[in-house]
Design a protein around this motif. Structure first.
Motif: not given
Length: 757
Positions: A217-221, A234-239, A241-244, A288-294
């Protein structure tokens, strides 16, 4: 429970791929414990201590056995939930051991299966799989209570108890905003509660998630590892859905394969324990939660991972990974650079994970079935490791779950595997299997969930064939000799050397003696905790005087009986000290007068020097052979680096003689960039278009980072292009970037860019 300080000493049903690991070469020496005074002989009947000294092989504190939960406290302490040690290990930030929290069990303050851990101002919270509770401790280890229990009502959970390398306990925990967020894995939902377990709210109802695991849980998500959907929900703190996060199942850039854990660092970057890809994947922050690294690939070398199942971040953004298959915690920076690793390996020689059966050969060498590790460890009389037979489980699964062992007169070991319902015979001269006896089933010469075996002086093998409610008998060559039926729920079995009496412990807490024809000679014991009474007895042995020694599991002790059931003595209490046990399963007395006890849930073996051992002479046998280390499976290599390339300036090349590029890799790579410049205008008839090289550059880039590469044009090449262009400026740059990582095939990216001179 307070911390258990470590005294100095010498040394889901989860599915699919199995943890495959090689042995560590160095043996662990036993720890010698002081000779006991009467007060140090816990549980001894009539105040008499039957032993003079205790030696321990194996340990708990700091040894990791399938660690699958990790959390970092505000002071930098690292809390590691260890599934098979049934405790939470607490390490300092530098990896040194601070202590352990909890003890094995299902009572208040006790831990059976650790699904996850979280730590914050309200204490340490542990998702306990066997009882479907959330346990709460203060950070000093004192139990503060628990909440939950089995069910699907608000405030109830179905975590799943887990069990071994391929069955992890469920549950995920996060602390934020004065709430405890709980992933209710078996109910496919997320609940939110107050720290005392009240005011339960079903935050994410069943439907969007399938076998959810880790949570952050971070930043209201609210970020949830949606295991079987191969994404982070990814959900808001009310449950809502926001994104995946994640681009589907696979091992390509941004893809996930059964993600197990999720964490967010102070800058909002999202890190995922990508379990079956054996790696950590990093995504960017909002929106966006864009892919960055692995980083990471399957293996046990530094920087490699095997089935990572949890991760956490600290205030500096470093990533702590529960490297479950390697029995360690790996600490990386946010670009995948390995900073340190800590935790001793529970699969190293001299460590045990649920030791069960034990037997001694004629020379005094003991064999111990190391059940969850899928092997047999042979101990010299001083407790050092003589050999290891089998392999760390699973790997090459010679022994998926060995539970009992016996020696023949030549020192070959007969190992009973209850999962495959057969006996595997190991050759003393090679340390490798030479044949098997029995098969799974209910017919003649078949076994079903067998629990124990014994071999008499004539070479008859007697097996407690629990699933078939009988005693099955075989010759050493594997031929079937018949059975005694009507033996309900046999647990342990022992036979006198002359074969005239067979003793069997059973689920009714009794010991029954049979003659060779299967007739009952005597029955004794019964349920209770007084001398002579039993509670879930395990295996037993007959000493040289004809007396019986029994592992009284439920009473956490060992008892001695005479041949007809005479009540002679008992000793042991529940605990982790010398002469204490947590569900002991096996006992053996060797020719040196050592009583060996497998302290099953203590993950150790105790050797007790008896005060008055029965007279026995040791025989001569060759030393047991140490076989070559087993070959572990090779998994497919991960994909090569994903390369990015962007041209930063496309004009004035003939004047600056530099073409700047920004390049990057999603995993740490060595990158080479090169190119050519070619005139775009049509050359005079009979001539080719002028083309000159750009100087190649080589550099190393960390995972998810980018760097500027400047490809240079020599003075001679610039002059050649000017002559060919005759005042024109149009050029084409053909660029090539090759990236090589430590694993995977090299990646090549080409790009054609319009530039001007």
């Amino acid at each position: 429970m307070p911390f258990h300080r470590i005294r100095p000493r010498a040394p889901h049903a989860r599915r699919r791929g199995a943890l495959a690991l090689a042995l560590i070469a160095a043996a662990v020496a036993p720890a010698a414990l002081a000779a006991p005074a009467s007060a140090d002989c816990p549980g001894a009947s009539a105040g008499s201590c039957p032993y003079t000294a205790v030696t321990q092989v194996g340990q708990v504190g700091g040894v990791l056995r399938f660690p699958q939960a990790v959390a970092v406290g505000g002071d930098g302490a690292v809390y590691v939930g260890d599934q098979s040690s049934h405790v939470v290990h607490v390490f300092n930030a530098d990896g040194s051991l601070r202590g352990t929290i909890g003890v094995p069990g299902t009572q208040p303050g006790q831990i059976s299966s650790v699904g996850s851990v979280a730590v914050g101002a309200d204490g340490l919270f542990v998702a306990e799989g066997a009882t479907n509770r959330v346990l709460r401790f203060d950070t000093a280890g004192t139990a503060l209570g628990s909440f939950g229990g089995s069910g699907d009502a608000p405030g109830r959970f179905r975590f799943g108890a887990g069990g071994g390398n391929d069955a992890a306990a469920g549950g995920g925990l996060a602390l934020a905003g004065g709430f405890v967020y709980v992933v209710d894995t078996g109910n496919d939902r997320v609940q939110r509660l107050l720290p005392n377990g009240t005011d339960a709210v079903e935050l994410v109802a069943p439907g969007p998630l399938a076998n959810p695991r880790g949570i952050a849980v971070w930043g209201g998500r609210v970020f949830v590892a949606d295991d079987q959907h191969h994404r982070i929900g990814v959900f808001d703190v009310g449950g809502h859905p926001v994104t995946s996060i994640g681009s589907g199942q696979g091992n390509g850039p941004g893809q996930l394969n059964y993600p197990y854990g999720v964490a967010v660092d102070p800058k909002g970057r999202v890190f995922v324990a990508d379990d079956l890809n054996h790696r950590v994947v990093r995504f960017g922050g909002v929106p966006a939660y864009a892919y960055r690294a692995r980083w990471g690939s399957y293996g046990r070398l530094p920087g490699q991972l095997a089935y990572p199942r949890s991760l956490a971040t600290d205030a500096q953004g470093n990533v702590y990974v529960a490297d479950t298959g390697n029995d360690r915690v790996d600490v990386f920076d946010n670009t995948g650079a390995l900073l340190r690793s800590f935790g001793a390996d529970g699969r190293a020689p001299g460590q045990f994970d649920a030791p069960t059966g034990v037997a001694a050969d004629a020379s005094g060498v003991r064999a111990v079935t190391d059940a969850v590790n899928g092997r047999v460890q042979l101990l010299n009389p001083d407790g050092s490791i003589a050999a290891v037979w089998g392999s760390p489980n699973p790997g090459p699964t010679v022994l998926p779950h060995p539970v009992a062992v016996a020696f023949d007169g030549s020192g070959n070991a007969y190992v009973l595997d209850d999962r495959r319902s057969r006996i595997v015979v190991f050759d003393r001269a090679t340390g490798t299997p030479m044949r098997t006896i029995g098969s799974q089933g209910s017919g003649p010469a078949q076994l079903l969930a067998p629990s124990a075996l014994a071999i008499d002086a004539a070479g008859t093998i007697s097996v407690a064939d629990a699933g078939n409610a009988r005693i099955a008998r075989f010759a050493l060559d594997g031929s079937y000799l018949g059975s005694t039926s009507g033996v309900e729920d046999p647990r342990g079995i022992a036979v006198t050397p002359d074969g005239t009496r067979t003793y069997v412990t059973d689920g009714a807490n009794r010991i029954t003696a049979y003659d060779p024809g299967g007739a009952v000679l005597a029955t004794f014991g019964g349920t209770g905790s007084k001398l002579g009474k039993l509670n879930v007895p395990g295996q037993l042995t007959v000493d040289a005087a004809g007396n019986l020694w029994v592992a009284d599991r439920g009473n956490n002790r060992v008892q001695e009986f005479g041949p007809a059931g005479e009540r002679l003595l008992t000793f042991g209490t529940r605990g982790a000290g010398p002469g204490q046990f947590i569900h002991p399963a096996g006992v053996s007395i060797d020719c040196h007068g050592l009583l060996t006890v497998t302290d099953t849930d203590g993950n150790r073996v105790q050797q007790l020097a008896l005060t008055a051992p029965p007279a026995a002479a040791c025989g001569a046998l060759p030393a047991p052979a140490q076989p070559a280390a087993p070959q572990t499976p090779t998994l497919p290599a991960p994909p090569g680096p994903s390369v990015t390339l962007r041209t930063l300036r496309t004009t004035g090349l003939l004047a600056t003689r530099v073409l700047p590029l920004r390049v990057g890799c999603d995993t740490t790579c060595t990158l080479s960039a090169s190119g050519t410049l070619t005139q775009r205008s049509t050359p005079p008839r009979g001539r080719r278009a002028a083309s000159v090289p750009l100087g190649a550059q080589r550099l190393t880039i960390r995972a998810g980072q980018t760097a500027i590469v400047r490809l240079r044009l020599s003075r001679t090449s610039a002059a050649s292009l000017r002559r060919a262009l005759k005042g024109r400026r149009g050029l084409t740059a053909l660029l090539q970037v090759t990236a090589t990582a430590t694993v995977g095939a090299p990646s090549v990216l080409t790009s054609r860019v319009q530039v001007t001179g």
